[in-house]
Design an enzyme around this catalytic site. Structure first.
Site, mmCIF file in Angstrom:
data_model
loop_
_atom_site.group_PDB
_atom_site.id
_atom_site.type_symbol
_atom_site.label_atom_id
_atom_site.label_comp_id
_atom_site.label_asym_id
_atom_site.label_seq_id
_atom_site.Cartn_x
_atom_site.Cartn_y
_atom_site.Cartn_z
ATOM 1 C CG ASP A 56 -0.232 0.014 2.534
ATOM 2 O OD1 ASP A 56 0.814 -0.652 2.646
ATOM 3 O OD2 ASP A 56 -0.704 0.693 3.458
ATOM 4 C CD GLU A 116 4.143 0.760 6.718
ATOM 5 O OE1 GLU A 116 3.730 1.477 5.773
ATOM 6 O OE2 GLU A 116 4.816 1.218 7.661
HETATM 7 C C1 LIG Z 1 22.433 11.493 11.375
HETATM 8 C C2 LIG Z 1 21.543 11.705 10.165
HETATM 9 C C3 LIG Z 1 20.175 11.167 10.353
HETATM 10 C C4 LIG Z 1 19.276 11.392 9.161
HETATM 11 C C5 LIG Z 1 18.033 10.530 9.271
HETATM 12 C C6 LIG Z 1 17.198 10.612 8.020
HETATM 13 C C7 LIG Z 1 17.304 9.327 7.241
HETATM 14 C C8 LIG Z 1 16.306 9.366 6.135
HETATM 15 C C9 LIG Z 1 16.046 8.051 5.493
HETATM 16 C C10 LIG Z 1 14.840 7.495 5.478
HETATM 17 C C11 LIG Z 1 13.633 8.070 6.188
HETATM 18 C C12 LIG Z 1 12.681 6.922 6.588
HETATM 19 C C13 LIG Z 1 11.317 7.418 6.983
HETATM 20 C C14 LIG Z 1 10.281 6.767 6.109
HETATM 21 C C15 LIG Z 1 9.401 5.808 6.871
HETATM 22 C C16 LIG Z 1 8.779 4.859 5.885
HETATM 23 C C17 LIG Z 1 7.768 3.952 6.503
HETATM 24 C C18 LIG Z 1 6.433 4.643 6.783
HETATM 25 O O1 LIG Z 1 6.019 5.555 6.087
HETATM 26 N N1 LIG Z 1 5.763 4.192 7.810
HETATM 27 C C19 LIG Z 1 4.545 4.822 8.274
HETATM 28 C C20 LIG Z 1 3.749 3.840 9.089
HETATM 29 C C21 LIG Z 1 2.476 4.444 9.625
HETATM 30 C C22 LIG Z 1 1.807 3.588 10.677
HETATM 31 C C23 LIG Z 1 0.584 4.278 11.232
HETATM 32 N N2 LIG Z 1 0.673 4.506 12.649
HETATM 33 C C24 LIG Z 1 4.907 6.040 9.116
HETATM 34 O O2 LIG Z 1 5.963 5.999 9.782
HETATM 35 O O3 LIG Z 1 4.170 7.016 9.104
HETATM 36 ZN ZN LIG Z 2 6.536 2.262 4.035
HETATM 37 ZN ZN LIG Z 3 5.048 5.288 4.288
#
Ligand SMILES: CCCCCCCC/C=C\CCCCCCCC(=O)N[C@@H](CCCCN)C(=O)O
Ligand SMILES: [Zn+2]
Ligand SMILES: [Zn+2]
Length: 507
Positions: free
Chosen positions: A129, A194
């Site tokens: 999704d 998710e």
């Molecule tokens: C020292 C430097 C640190 C920098 C850190 C930034 C790194 C950036 C790389 C990736 C960012 C990842 C964030 C994306 C999350 C993806 C998963 C997602 O969207 N999950 C949702 C789940 C929602 C569940 C509902 N409660 C979310 O987290 O919103």
């Molecule tokens: Zn995701």
């Molecule tokens: Zn996401």
């Protein structure tokens, strides 16, 4: 004794001692960076991003598999996407080694039978999704087109998370097409909700595997990425492997007041009171906890790779933690590692221009630092809002995840690190905290070795693409994604025992 020598004695000498300690620690601080064992991959052990593979990713993006809230998604699009996956990988779907179950009506659980039952299965996770599209006019390509433009594939889901779904399946198809028979049984678990907590997808998959008594050697799901220009003081790429994951707390703030005619307003309104509450939350962030959790490991794993000034600071956190705490809060990405974050994501009030709004409602999305508790976060909100007219309600919460093992004592972590280094030989690798949330919350009972990592590169300008405008993946990154999983499937296909790892300094 005159003042000067006394001052020198009481200030100069201790200061010099401090300088000596800082310098000694800086030059003797250990390097955590290691080199992988030699990779005996040949030219045939490579999955090129051919037209057909890129078209399959683009095709996956065209399905509007949007999740809106738990139990409310886009079933027709999910069914079409599932059928598309079935058609796209004929060898995989006809292999006697592979079984596929549809779980919770729209999630997929693949099982690839391994030949060595003494090895615990591995589990690769991703999700089908995506989040809704906003600001469509700002997109350079139609968000569900999968358009290939300027070396990128554009579309919602290209980095969250269809690149991992398709990349894993391409890698498995490639392996099976060559007649590879894995020793270690492998699960591929693709949740369909998710983005709205996975209650009807990954949760059902987790329960199913638990009911079957399945224990896995490791779980790898979406996560942080290979980063460029995001770690202060580090010029090289840094692959961040999420060994921990923040919790979350969603809070609803509401104010109810007497409504009425817009021509006779009271001194304060529901909108004004709630706006003040929101402003207070944004002006008074949750406490800075940098250095108390796994984010400290990230910094210490990179200390010897930093520019001199940063290296002095990060090699001497006993003295400079207050400095690090300030530096790490200056940008959104690093701030997210340092504290429980506060994001006001909804604000609704008013029904008509000449009607006093009887209610104002706002939603606050906290991502909870591993060393913070849900109650502490809530207490901070109430204290900072400091207005009994603002009702504070918990909508949903999840405690921070248990911290998974990393480093030489964790063979699964090393296998992931090794696979990263085979694909990004110029990249550093370090454990980190997943700042977003994943479906791994539903797999806690299957193993303690849970990791979050997506093998694409993100720079400062890319962070806003997550759930934002112009989500895209470069063709090069998608090729590396497929090959990361190709290598990972090989690197975990042996007993994962603690091995002596070659340190740079040892070679
Ligand atoms: C020292 C430097 C640190 C920098 C850190 C930034 C790194 C950036 C790389 C990736 C960012 C990842 C964030 C994306 C999350 C993806 C998963 C997602 O969207 N999950 C949702 C789940 C929602 C569940 C509902 N409660 C979310 O987290 O919103
Ligand atoms: Zn995701
Ligand atoms: Zn996401």
């Amino acid at each position: 004794m005159s003042t000067a020598p006394k001052l020198l004695q009481w200030v100069g000498v201790p200061f010099m001692c401090l300088v000596v300690i800082v310098v000694v620690r800086t030059v003797t601080f250990p390097s955590y960076q290691t080199r992988p064992p030699p990779c005996n991959a040949t030219d045939q052990d490579f999955i090129p991003a051919t037209r057909d593979r890129l078209d399959r990713l683009a095709g996956a993006v065209t399905f509007r598999t949007i999740s809106y809230e738990p139990g409310r998604g886009t079933p027709e699009e999910l069914l079409k996407f599932i059928a598309f996956i079935g058609d796209s990988f004929p060898v995989l779907h006809s292999s006697p080694l592979v079984t596929r179950e549809v779980v919770g009506n729209f999630s997929l659980l693949y099982r690839v039978e391994g030949s060595d039952s003494s090895l615990n299965p591995g589990l690769l996770a991703a999700h089908l999704d995506v989040v809704p599209v906003t600001e469509e006019p700002g997109w350079e390509a139609e968000p569900f087109s999968g358009q290939q433009k300027d070396g990128f594939v554009y579309g919602r889901g290209t980095i969250d998370d269809k690149h991992n779904v398709m990349g894993q399946l391409e890698a498995l198809e490639f392996h099976l097409k060559r007649g590879h028979r894995p020793r270690r049984t492998l699960y591929l678990a693709y949740g369909h909700d998710e983005e709205v907590s996975g209650y009807y997808g990954a949760q059902k998959i987790g329960e199913l595997l638990e009911d079957r008594g399945v224990k896995v050697e490791f779980v790898l799901d979406e996560g942080l990425t290979v980063t460029k220009g995001l770690v202060p003081g580090v010029a090289k790429k840094v692959a961040m492997v999420g060994v921990a994951e923040k919790g979350y707390l969603t809070v609803k703030l509401s104010v109810r007041m007497k409504g009425g005619h817009g021509s006779m307003p009271e001194k304060e309104s529901a909108i004004g009171i709630l706006s003040q509450a929101v402003a207070n939350l944004e002006r008074n962030p949750q406490p800075n906890l940098w250095g108390s959790g796994p984010e400290r490991d990230l910094t210490e794993h990179l200390a010897t790779e930093m520019s001199v000034l940063h290296r002095v600071v990060t090699s001497n956190l006993w003295l400079f933690t207050p400095v690090m705490r300030w530096v790490m809060t200056q940008k959104a990405g690093t701030n997210a590692l340092s504290r429980t974050t506060t994001a006001v994501t909804r604000f609704n009030a008013g029904i008509k221009d000449n009607v006093i709004a009887p209610e104002a409602v706002a939603t606050v999305n906290h991502r909870v630092h591993p060393k913070h508790t849900i109650q502490e976060v809530l207490d901070h909100d109430v204290k900072v809002i400091n207005d009994p007219r603002v009702k504070v309600e918990v909508v949903e919460s999840l405690v921070p995840a248990p911290v998974s093992p990393s480093g030489p004592e964790s063979p699964a972590y090393l296998a992931i690190q090794e696979s990263i280094q085979q694909i990004y030989p110029d990249s550093l690798v370090a454990p980190s905290v997943m700042i977003g949330n994943t479906d791994t919350r539903h797999y806690w009972n299957l193993t303690s070795a849970i990791y979050r990592f997506s093998p694409n590169v993100m720079g400062p300008e890319d962070l806003a693409r997550f759930h934002g405008v112009n989500e895209r993946i470069s063709i090069g990154d998608y090729e590396r994604t497929m090959n990361f999983y190709f290598h990972l499937m090989l690197n975990v296909d042996r007993p994962l025992v603690v091995r002596r790892h070659e340190h740079d300094g040892d070679l």
